[in-house]
Design a protein around this motif. Structure first.
Motif, PDB file in Angstrom:
ATOM      1  N   LEU A  22       0.804  -1.208   0.000  1.00 52.46           N
ATOM      2  CA  LEU A  22       0.000   0.000   0.000  1.00 52.46           C
ATOM      3  C   LEU A  22       0.845   1.270   0.000  1.00 52.46           C
ATOM      4  O   LEU A  22       0.625   2.180  -0.781  1.00 52.46           O
ATOM      5  N   ASP A 213      -4.737   6.126  -0.394  1.00 57.21           N
ATOM      6  CA  ASP A 213      -4.551   4.713  -0.726  1.00 57.21           C
ATOM      7  C   ASP A 213      -4.414   4.542  -2.236  1.00 57.21           C
ATOM      8  O   ASP A 213      -4.793   5.404  -3.026  1.00 57.21           O
ATOM      9  N   LYS A 214      -3.881   3.396  -2.628  1.00 61.42           N
ATOM     10  CA  LYS A 214      -3.552   3.194  -4.036  1.00 61.42           C
ATOM     11  C   LYS A 214      -4.787   3.156  -4.932  1.00 61.42           C
ATOM     12  O   LYS A 214      -4.703   3.503  -6.114  1.00 61.42           O
ATOM     13  N   SER A 215      -5.933   2.780  -4.398  1.00 59.84           N
ATOM     14  CA  SER A 215      -7.147   2.759  -5.207  1.00 59.84           C
ATOM     15  C   SER A 215      -7.562   4.173  -5.609  1.00 59.84           C
ATOM     16  O   SER A 215      -8.258   4.367  -6.606  1.00 59.84           O
ATOM     17  N   THR A 216      -7.131   5.167  -4.821  1.00 57.51           N
ATOM     18  CA  THR A 216      -7.401   6.567  -5.149  1.00 57.51           C
ATOM     19  C   THR A 216      -6.334   7.126  -6.081  1.00 57.51           C
ATOM     20  O   THR A 216      -6.626   7.868  -7.029  1.00 57.51           O
ATOM     21  N   LEU A 218      -4.106   5.408  -8.124  1.00 61.41           N
ATOM     22  CA  LEU A 218      -3.893   4.743  -9.401  1.00 61.41           C
ATOM     23  C   LEU A 218      -4.673   5.368 -10.556  1.00 61.41           C
ATOM     24  O   LEU A 218      -4.098   5.602 -11.629  1.00 61.41           O
ATOM     25  N   PRO A 219      -5.967   5.667 -10.393  1.00 61.37           N
ATOM     26  CA  PRO A 219      -6.675   6.310 -11.511  1.00 61.37           C
ATOM     27  C   PRO A 219      -6.064   7.654 -11.914  1.00 61.37           C
ATOM     28  O   PRO A 219      -6.086   8.017 -13.094  1.00 61.37           O
TER      29      PRO A 219
END
Length: 271
Positions: A22, A213-216, A218-219
């Protein structure tokens, strides 16, 4: 995210493959014009281009240096100057600056976690829609530096230059700008230096620092970094690190006429 007026369009998203943890993970980007590693750790961003003087005309290093300084001072995007961007209510929350170095060139973006997308969008615009101010700004830059060169060198300046020569020898990348470097500087050359340093995403490694976090993140990486367009590709020579040429103990001593009130400057350097 409220898009500032300076951003003419949104870049297309590009698929990315993610591996790792993460707080520190590698994003492998796949794009027709881009394939590099992006390391994410904590707040901020530093984009390093593996270029510098290696992409320059080796017979024109002094002019390359003064063009790089102009870029660092004046770079904007769209039709907005650096000053315009700093006064914008959205972009003004982000600090972004470029530097054309010897072995690499960098663009650094500093912002709070609530402005990460603004910072990445600005980064994208700086690289894809650069603006170098106008001829009046360039003329002023040249005149200021030419006036400075016309003044007599201070003893400190003379000492530092002689010391540098003694330390590094006649390294081809250590060349002080003379009046010709400024007089022959023009906007076409400045743009050429910019694209030599920042125009090829294949030379780029980006370090993004955020506690998001990476989900935020990455996009945003897909949207603003993976979609960077290739603006040019230049042949690079082998890196020539600027390192001391002497060995053992060296004593460097000079005496200069006193031109001001007596004072002593002491500097320690560890190499």
């Amino acid at each position: 995210f409220v898009q500032p007026k300076h951003f003419a369009f949104d870049p297309p998203a590009v698929e990315a493959e993610v591996n790792g943890m993460l707080k520190s993970f590698t994003v492998k980007l796949t794009s027709p014009s881009y394939q590099k590693n992006v390391h994410v750790a904590f707040d901020g961003m530093d984009a390093r281009f593996d270029t510098g003087y290696r992409t320059a005309d080796q017979n024109d290093i002094a002019r390359t240096d003064v063009a790089g300084t102009y870029i660092s001072r004046e770079l904007g995007f769209g039709d907005c100057t650096n000053a315009d961007i700093s006064k914008d209510p959205v972009c003004g929350k982000v600090r972004a600056f470029a530097s054309c170095g010897v072995s690499s060139s960098n663009m650094t973006v500093l912002c709070g976690k609530n402005d990460v997308e603004t910072g990445l969008a600005m980064f994208y615009n700086y690289l894809n829609r650069p603006y170098f101010n106008n001829d009046n700004a360039l003329t002023q830059y040249k005149e200021i530096n030419l006036r400075s060169l016309s003044r007599d060198q201070t003893p400190m300046t003379k000492f530092n230059r002689e010391r540098r020569l003694a330390r590094y020898g006649k390294h081809p990348w250590i060349e002080y700008a003379d009046s010709a470097a400024y007089q022959n500087l023009n906007m076409d050359f400045i743009k050429d230096i910019f694209y030599r340093n920042f125009g090829n995403p294949e030379d780029l490694t980006v370090y993004i620092c955020t506690d998001l976090d990476k989900s935020t993140v990455l996009p945003l990486v897909e949207k603003y970094i993976a979609s960077l367009e290739k603006k040019g590709s230049y042949k690079k020579i082998k890196d020539m690190p600027i390192v001391p040429t002497y060995k053992g103990e060296v004593v460097f001593e000079r005496t200069y006429p006193l031109t001001s009130a007596p004072k002593v400057d002491v500097e320690y350097q560890f190499v």
